[in-house]
Design a protein around this motif. Structure first.
Motif, PDB file in Angstrom:
ATOM      1  N   VAL A  89     -71.905  41.653 -57.224  1.00 13.99           N
ATOM      2  CA  VAL A  89     -70.796  42.025 -56.354  1.00 13.99           C
ATOM      3  C   VAL A  89     -71.368  43.022 -55.364  1.00 13.99           C
ATOM      4  N   LYS A 120     -65.557  46.075 -53.581  1.00  8.73           N
ATOM      5  CA  LYS A 120     -64.645  45.005 -53.183  1.00  8.73           C
ATOM      6  C   LYS A 120     -63.482  45.558 -52.348  1.00  8.73           C
ATOM      7  N   PRO A 280     -62.266  37.317 -55.375  1.00  7.10           N
ATOM      8  CA  PRO A 280     -61.495  38.223 -54.523  1.00  7.10           C
ATOM      9  C   PRO A 280     -60.408  37.532 -53.712  1.00  7.10           C
TER      10      PRO A 280
END
Length: 283
Positions: A89, A120, A280
């Motif tokens: 990520v 994120k 996401p």
């Protein structure tokens, strides 16, 4: 005290000269990095600023309900059935076993999970940057000699900076709103950790460094304020501080209200946290 081979830029001579006659605490950042802070002799430099207290204005935040638990559970199980190797990520590598254990209410967030979720969050909108927990600990313990890769993010070219801090297995969070000149301090377990006074000067030093790096002048904290009382974000267990911090960061940057986190829905929120990492676009 010797100058430890640091130099300072002289605005009058337009040249660098030895840094002399300083107090160690006045140049704490210089002992940790190669970034040199210098100010004109007549600058009113507030080394330990006292911020004005403020409240968090959420009147224009949009209301949004969490997804139903059975939908989250089905999606989570589908994605986990195809995850058997580490995945990344952003700059963070996550282990599927951490994601699996993450949904259990007694599992504490590690640095990778915390930083990955906040990373994120920075991608949800523009103008958000992360100074992650690893970077903060390096700065805090002064174990490194250069922060060029961090300084180059140029906080003051952005709107919001997220700064997570681990403290004795407890997560706290600073949200620095550059645009609003506001620092929000989230400690979801204040009865056990009054940490704002301990860390606020480090935040001030980081702000001062970034401001000088970009603006070539000292920052004025006169109009800055701090929000340190967030009664709606008090955890009712001893494990979920990281979930509270990461979700608050997400809700703040998107100006969105969700149902409060508590013991009855913590597992559902943990599943949602995991799905944020896995996919996401779902939530």
């Amino acid at each position: 005290m010797s100058n430890n081979e640091y130099s300072v830029y002289n605005n009058n001579t337009k040249a660098y000269g030895p840094l002399q006659g300083y107090q160690f605490n006045d140049f704490m950042i210089a002992s940790a990095t190669n970034i040199i802070l210098c100010y004109k002799i007549n600058d009113d430099l507030d080394l330990c600023p006292t911020f004005q207290s403020s409240t968090l204005d959420m009147h224009d935040w949009k209301e949004k309900n969490n997804l139903y638990s059975f939908i989250l559970a089905d999606v989570f199980n589908t994605y986990m059935s195809h995850r058997d190797k580490p995945f990344t990520v952003g700059p963070y590598e996550l282990n599927p076993i951490d994601i699996f254990y993450l949904i259990e209410p007694k599992y504490e967030l590690n640095d990778q999970l915390m930083n990955a979720h906040l990373y994120k969050t920075t991608t949800l909108t523009t103008g958000i940057v992360l100074f992650d927990s690893v970077s903060f600990l390096k700065y805090y313990s002064r174990e490194f000699r250069t922060t060029a890769e961090k300084i180059d993010t140029q906080w003051f070219n952005n709107d919001i900076v997220l700064v997570p801090m681990p403290n004795s297995r407890h997560w706290i969070l600073f949200v620095i709103d550059i645009e609003k000149k506001t620092i929000v301090f989230l400690d979801s377990l204040p009865s056990n950790s009054r940490l704002y006074e301990k860390y606020k000067n480090y935040i001030a030093q980081l702000l001062r460094t970034h401001h000088f790096y970009l603006k070539k002048s000292s920052i004025k904290f006169t109009n800055w304020n701090v929000v340190a009382e967030l009664h709606d974000w008090q955890q009712d267990d001893t494990i979920s501080c990281g979930i509270y911090c990461t979700f608050f960061a997400r809700f703040y940057v998107t100006a969105t209200k969700y149902s409060n986190i508590n013991k009855t829905n913590i597992r559902l929120n943990r599943v949602q946290f995991a799905l944020h990492l896995l996919e996401p676009t779902l939530l």
